[in-house]
Enzyme design. Structure first.
Site, mmCIF file in Angstrom:
data_model
loop_
_atom_site.group_PDB
_atom_site.id
_atom_site.type_symbol
_atom_site.label_atom_id
_atom_site.label_comp_id
_atom_site.label_asym_id
_atom_site.label_seq_id
_atom_site.Cartn_x
_atom_site.Cartn_y
_atom_site.Cartn_z
ATOM 1 C CB CYS A 12 23.291 114.564 -22.821
ATOM 2 S SG CYS A 12 22.099 115.707 -23.559
ATOM 3 N N GLY A 38 27.773 118.803 -22.427
ATOM 4 C CA GLY A 38 26.544 119.569 -22.268
ATOM 5 C C GLY A 38 26.734 120.693 -21.277
ATOM 6 C CG ASN A 112 24.626 110.636 -24.573
ATOM 7 O OD1 ASN A 112 24.398 111.598 -25.289
ATOM 8 N ND2 ASN A 112 25.727 109.913 -24.684
ATOM 9 N N GLY A 113 21.589 110.868 -26.202
ATOM 10 C CA GLY A 113 21.251 110.414 -27.547
ATOM 11 C C GLY A 113 20.046 111.160 -28.087
ATOM 12 C CB CYS A 246 28.561 108.433 -32.840
ATOM 13 S SG CYS A 246 28.799 110.089 -33.502
ATOM 14 C CE1 TYR A 252 34.001 120.008 -31.792
ATOM 15 C CE2 TYR A 252 31.916 118.908 -31.331
ATOM 16 C CZ TYR A 252 32.713 120.038 -31.299
ATOM 17 O OH TYR A 252 32.221 121.194 -30.761
ATOM 18 C CB SER A 293 38.115 118.757 -30.646
ATOM 19 O OG SER A 293 37.680 119.720 -31.580
ATOM 20 C CG ASP A 355 38.693 122.756 -37.321
ATOM 21 O OD1 ASP A 355 38.645 122.142 -36.239
ATOM 22 O OD2 ASP A 355 37.994 123.764 -37.559
ATOM 23 C CG ASP A 356 37.139 118.890 -34.958
ATOM 24 O OD1 ASP A 356 36.045 119.214 -35.448
ATOM 25 O OD2 ASP A 356 37.609 119.433 -33.954
ATOM 26 C CB CYS A 392 23.898 113.940 -36.684
ATOM 27 S SG CYS A 392 23.873 112.747 -35.323
ATOM 28 C CB CYS A 447 27.080 105.804 -36.870
ATOM 29 S SG CYS A 447 25.844 106.772 -37.781
ATOM 30 C CB CYS A 450 27.084 113.048 -40.455
ATOM 31 S SG CYS A 450 28.615 112.543 -39.654
#
Length: 472
Positions: A12, A38, A112-113, A246, A252, A293, A355-356, A392, A447, A450
């Site tokens: 977001c 978003g 956001n989060g 993150c 991305y 991206s 690709d990312d 995530c 972080c 993932c």
């Protein structure tokens, strides 16, 4: 064929401005630059010093706001939000900023989060009398604030925020005060800017560029910034824990023209591409990136590999979210509505497709097929991030390991499924080096949950109870 499930979705976006005569208009422009974070809903709340004025709706910003809507949002302070639903269903009730009224006055809130202890907190609050009006985790904070002994906004936040576990940047506004806060790990970005005598806060610095604001600094983990008629103040609501911004923000999520902790996102992605070329070199004729991206990483790969970078894939920018679904016979070719391969670039060539990330695999498979249908002799897939092997829990829409192809297949099995001639991922060490956040320096950790399964906070198990961070 892979199952038909969603790809990775964004976060977001928050934008707020304090003490500007065109607060609503500037917030609209700020949110426009954050639209990539978003697309399910947008809203703005303003204050004229005596009451809050609200307008919000579902859809893109241009759908949520029509002619004249901004004129009905007076005041010199504003709070805006664009939403992607990671916790809570879609629909108007969950569109932010959330707006609450009580005998003490009004309150607007944006987030956001994602709060990993949301279910436990909600159950406990409902047992003791709280009645929730939405299904978003954001509302938790409002209930916790009302249970504090103080009637001062900053004291309520200082008492409530430490009860939250997870990723959060919050902005809370009353008739005469604005407070923003970042979780003690700093999992999500949040920056402070200045425009003349006015201040702005945004999830990404690209929002400052659009309105002509000057970047001042990043909000620190565990910090609250308080804006009121007495000035701007900083207070801590928690001590800083191990920093964990993150990594996917760089890979991305964020716009390439944003700076996260003073590292330009485009530049970081180019470095990721260069590291990828060093780690996963291949004999090829041309490099192309998957729009949008992955373009920066593809350029970096091409520069390092001394190969030409070409626009082998073109994105159709006029495919909306509500386009007419194709017939069943054409449904499998739906990706062509969004991407086209350039035959004149790839035909007869050995193509490196950068690709990312690969989340569920469906899109990668179809893009490989697009390139081969356009005559590519070989398609070598290179991913500028490590394999995503764990969900995530902090706001990105990858909720279970069952949905993640890299959690269930080897790299060779993935290569076979997508029909690529080779497939390689960037290493975790390559990711850290490419982003350039020197973890030996203060406030520079990131972080990697993932990619490694080692999370900075406790995380929920299958019964929604919190378990250890998984570190070490």
């Amino acid at each position: 064929m892979f199952p038909e499930i969603k790809g990775m979705n964004e976060e977001c976006g928050i934008f707020a401005i304090w003490e500007h005569p065109e607060a609503a208009q500037l917030t609209y422009y700020g949110l426009h630059s954050l639209q990539h974070r978003g697309q399910e809903g947008a809203g703005i709340v303003t204050s004229d010093g005596e009451e809050l004025h609200v307008h919000k709706n579902t859809g893109l910003l241009t759908e949520a706001f029509q002619a004249g809507d901004l004129d009905r949002l007076p005041g010199r302070q504003a709070l805006g939000h664009v939403r992607y639903a990671t916790a809570g269903k879609g629909g108007y009730d969950n569109v932010q900023p959330l707006h609450f009224k009580s005998e003490d006055g009004s309150l607007a809130m944006a987030h956001n989060g994602n709060l990993v202890n949301y279910q436990g907190l909600k159950s406990e609050l409902e047992r003791t009398g709280s009645i929730f009006q939405t299904t978003t985790d954001t509302e938790i904070l409002a209930h916790l604030m009302k249970r504090q002994a103080s009637d001062q906004l900053r004291e309520q936040l200082k008492g409530a925020l430490p009860e939250l576990v997870g990723a959060y940047s919050f902005a809370v506004m009353t008739e005469d005060e604005l407070i923003v806060a970042l979780d003690p790990h700093g999992l999500r970005p949040l920056s402070l800017g200045r425009l003349g005598n006015a201040y702005a806060v945004a999830s990404e610095t690209c929002a400052f560029d659009l309105i002509g604001a000057e970047y001042v600094r990043d909000v620190e983990p565990g910090e609250m910034l308080i804006f009121n008629r007495d000035g701007v103040f900083s207070e801590r609501f928690m001590g800083t824990k191990e920093r964990a911004l993150c990594s996917m923000e760089y890979v991305y999520l964020a716009r390439p023209d944003s700076n996260l902790e003073q590292i330009n996102v485009h530049t970081a992605r180019k470095r990721l591409g260069k590291r990828l070329a060093i780690e996963a070199d291949v004999d090829a004729d041309v490099v192309t990136g998957v729009p949008d991206s992955s373009i920066s990483a593809a350029i970096g790969f091409a520069e390092q590999a001394k190969l030409p970078y070409e626009l082998g894939l073109i994105k159709n920018r006029y495919v909306g979210r509500t386009f007419i679904q194709p017939s069943q016979a054409l449904r499998e070719q739906g990706v062509k509505m969004k991407l086209s391969a350039v035959r004149g670039v790839v035909e007869g060539k050995r193509v490196v497709m950068v690709d990312d990330s690969i989340v569920r695999g469906t899109t990668s498979q179809r893009i490989v097929q697009l390139l081969k249908d356009a005559g590519a002799a070989e398609v070598h897939v290179r991913i500028s991030a490590p394999p995503i092997i764990r969900p995530c829990f902090y706001g990105i829409d990858t909720s279970t390991s069952d949905e993640l192809i890299a959690a269930n297949y080897t790299t060779e099995q993935m290569r076979e499924k997508m029909g690529a001639d080779s497939l390689r991922f960037l290493s975790v060490d390559g990711l850290k080096a490419g982003i350039g956040r020197d973890a030996s320096q203060p406030n520079c950790g990131q972080c990697l949950g993932c990619f490694t399964g080692q999370y900075p906070t406790a995380i929920p198990n299958e019964k929604n109870a919190l378990v250890g961070s998984g570190k070490g």
